[in-house]
Design a protein around this motif. Structure first.
Motif, PDB file in Angstrom:
ATOM      1  N   ARG A   1      -1.363   1.824  -9.566  1.00  0.00           N
ATOM      2  CA  ARG A   1      -0.226   1.172  -8.931  1.00  0.00           C
ATOM      3  C   ARG A   1       1.043   1.863  -9.413  1.00  0.00           C
ATOM      4  NH1 ARG A   1       0.045  -4.913 -11.027  1.00  0.00           N
ATOM      5  NH2 ARG A   1       1.740  -4.936  -9.502  1.00  0.00           N
TER       6      ARG A   1
ATOM      7  N   GLU B   1      -2.803   2.587 -14.397  1.00  0.00           N
ATOM      8  CA  GLU B   1      -4.186   2.322 -14.022  1.00  0.00           C
ATOM      9  C   GLU B   1      -4.361   0.835 -13.721  1.00  0.00           C
ATOM     10  OE1 GLU B   1      -6.978   3.702 -16.851  1.00  0.00           O
ATOM     11  OE2 GLU B   1      -6.406   5.819 -16.673  1.00  0.00           O
ATOM     12  N   ASP B   2      -4.913   0.546 -12.566  1.00  0.00           N
ATOM     13  CA  ASP B   2      -5.111  -0.844 -12.157  1.00  0.00           C
ATOM     14  C   ASP B   2      -6.318  -0.882 -11.229  1.00  0.00           C
ATOM     15  OD1 ASP B   2      -5.047  -3.419 -11.122  1.00  0.00           O
ATOM     16  OD2 ASP B   2      -2.855  -3.495 -11.089  1.00  0.00           O
ATOM     17  N   ALA B   3      -7.405  -1.399 -11.728  1.00  0.00           N
ATOM     18  CA  ALA B   3      -8.656  -1.412 -10.966  1.00  0.00           C
ATOM     19  C   ALA B   3      -8.571  -2.288  -9.727  1.00  0.00           C
ATOM     20  CB  ALA B   3      -9.802  -1.888 -11.864  1.00  0.00           C
ATOM     21  N   SER B   4      -7.605  -3.192  -9.669  1.00  0.00           N
ATOM     22  CA  SER B   4      -7.489  -4.096  -8.524  1.00  0.00           C
ATOM     23  C   SER B   4      -6.862  -3.417  -7.308  1.00  0.00           C
ATOM     24  CB  SER B   4      -6.669  -5.329  -8.898  1.00  0.00           C
ATOM     25  OG  SER B   4      -5.321  -4.973  -9.193  1.00  0.00           O
ATOM     26  N   TRP B   5      -6.317  -2.207  -7.516  1.00  0.00           N
ATOM     27  CA  TRP B   5      -5.684  -1.485  -6.415  1.00  0.00           C
ATOM     28  C   TRP B   5      -6.690  -0.527  -5.781  1.00  0.00           C
ATOM     29  CZ3 TRP B   5      -0.394  -1.353  -4.748  1.00  0.00           C
ATOM     30  CH2 TRP B   5       0.365  -2.381  -5.313  1.00  0.00           C
ATOM     31  N   PRO B   6      -6.599  -0.305  -4.469  1.00  0.00           N
ATOM     32  CA  PRO B   6      -7.565   0.546  -3.775  1.00  0.00           C
ATOM     33  C   PRO B   6      -7.703   1.939  -4.372  1.00  0.00           C
ATOM     34  CG  PRO B   6      -6.214  -0.634  -2.191  1.00  0.00           C
ATOM     35  CD  PRO B   6      -5.618  -0.899  -3.538  1.00  0.00           C
TER      36      PRO B   6
ATOM     37  N   GLY C   1      -6.911   2.698  -7.499  1.00  0.00           N
ATOM     38  CA  GLY C   1      -7.088   2.621  -8.948  1.00  0.00           C
ATOM     39  C   GLY C   1      -5.793   2.760  -9.715  1.00  0.00           C
TER      40      GLY C   1
ATOM     41  N   ARG D   1       0.812  -1.216   0.000  1.00  0.00           N
ATOM     42  CA  ARG D   1       0.000   0.000   0.000  1.00  0.00           C
ATOM     43  C   ARG D   1       0.846   1.267   0.000  1.00  0.00           C
ATOM     44  NH1 ARG D   1      -5.347  -0.981   1.072  1.00  0.00           N
ATOM     45  NH2 ARG D   1      -5.851  -3.107   1.745  1.00  0.00           N
TER      46      ARG D   1
END
Length: 272
Positions: free
Chosen positions: A74, A65-70, A72, A13
């Motif tokens: 990384r 952009e990464d939707a799996s990260w809180p 959005g 995080r």
């Protein structure tokens, strides 16, 4: 280009902050490398086409952009990839006193180790010790740093067409960073390639460590590899001054450094 991510799961995080700190460390190391390159121009037989330069490759933090990260996004660290296909990768020193991959046996200094243990105990009890600018603690190891150079002072021939041993320059560079910052910072863990295609030939490096001796009791200012004064002490326990240390008057036995280095570094950065 190459992208890097931290392997420490507990920092998932915090990856953006982690990479930003890494980039700042590498940028600071490159600033000191530029200062070292300037000072090398004044050593005997310096040649702007043949005398090696030191540099740390620039790096940036890229947000993907990464939707799996809180959030959005990384963060990854991005930097130019070194040409290890053509030039041998080498680690010239690390952050624990090992030089050129070899760890020399150094007799234990019992008095010094007891003093370090006492300081560590004091720190664990919650006391913050403010360092004096000219305190004896700063000189605990550097006072006994070796004043020996390699052989008769000739440059050791290495496996490159220039007959240059990059280690002679890089061990002096680590020593230089300690002096130039008024004994507050030391760049080590020097690793990379010696690119002889460039003019002048260039030692290109990445992933340095910086030891920082804070006057305010802070620790690991430059991350997990920052061992502070203990890391600096480890370097001086195995360091043998090369002829470039002597040309740049880095030895503690040369009293002119106290006046000249403080004056020069004060014009650049106030290291605290």
């Amino acid at each position: 280009m190459v992208a890097k991510e931290t392997k420490h799961e507990q920092r998932i995080r915090e990856r953006v902050n982690f990479h930003e700190g890494f980039a700042e460390t590498q940028d600071f190391a490159n600033y000191l490398a530029n200062e070292f390159n300037k000072h090398l121009q004044g050593v005997p037989n310096s040649n702007r086409f043949r005398t090696p330069e030191i540099r740390f490759i620039s790096c940036s933090v890229l947000l993907l952009e990464d939707a799996s990260w809180p959030t959005g996004f990384r963060g990854v660290l991005v930097e130019n990839i070194l040409d290890t296909d053509r030039f041998h990768w080498k680690k010239w020193n690390d952050n624990k006193g090992i030089v050129n991959g070899e760890q020399k046996h150094i007799p234990i200094d019992v008095d010094f180790e007891l003093k370090e243990l006492q300081k560590e105990t004091t720190h664990n009890l919650g006391a913050i010790v403010e360092d004096e600018e000219d305190s004896n603690d700063d000189e605990s190891i550097s006072d006994v740093e070796s004043d020996d150079s390699h052989g008769d002072g000739e440059v050791e021939v290495n496996s490159n067409s220039y007959g240059i041993d990059p280690s002679d320059y890089l061990q002096a560079f680590t020593h230089f960073t300690y002096r130039f910052t008024n004994k507050r910072a030391m760049v080590c863990d020097l690793q990379g390639i010696f690119n002889t295609d460039m003019i002048p030939p260039t030692i290109e490096m990445t992933d340095p460590a910086i030891h920082y001796a804070s006057t305010r009791g802070r620790r690991m200012v430059f991350g997990r590899t920052d061992k502070g004064k203990s890391g600096m002490n480890a370097f001086f326990r195995t360091h043998k001054c090369t002829k470039f240390c002597k040309y740049l008057h880095l030895s503690a036995r040369n009293k002119t450094w106290n006046r000249d280095w403080r004056r020069d570094s004060a014009q650049c950065t106030n290291f605290q």
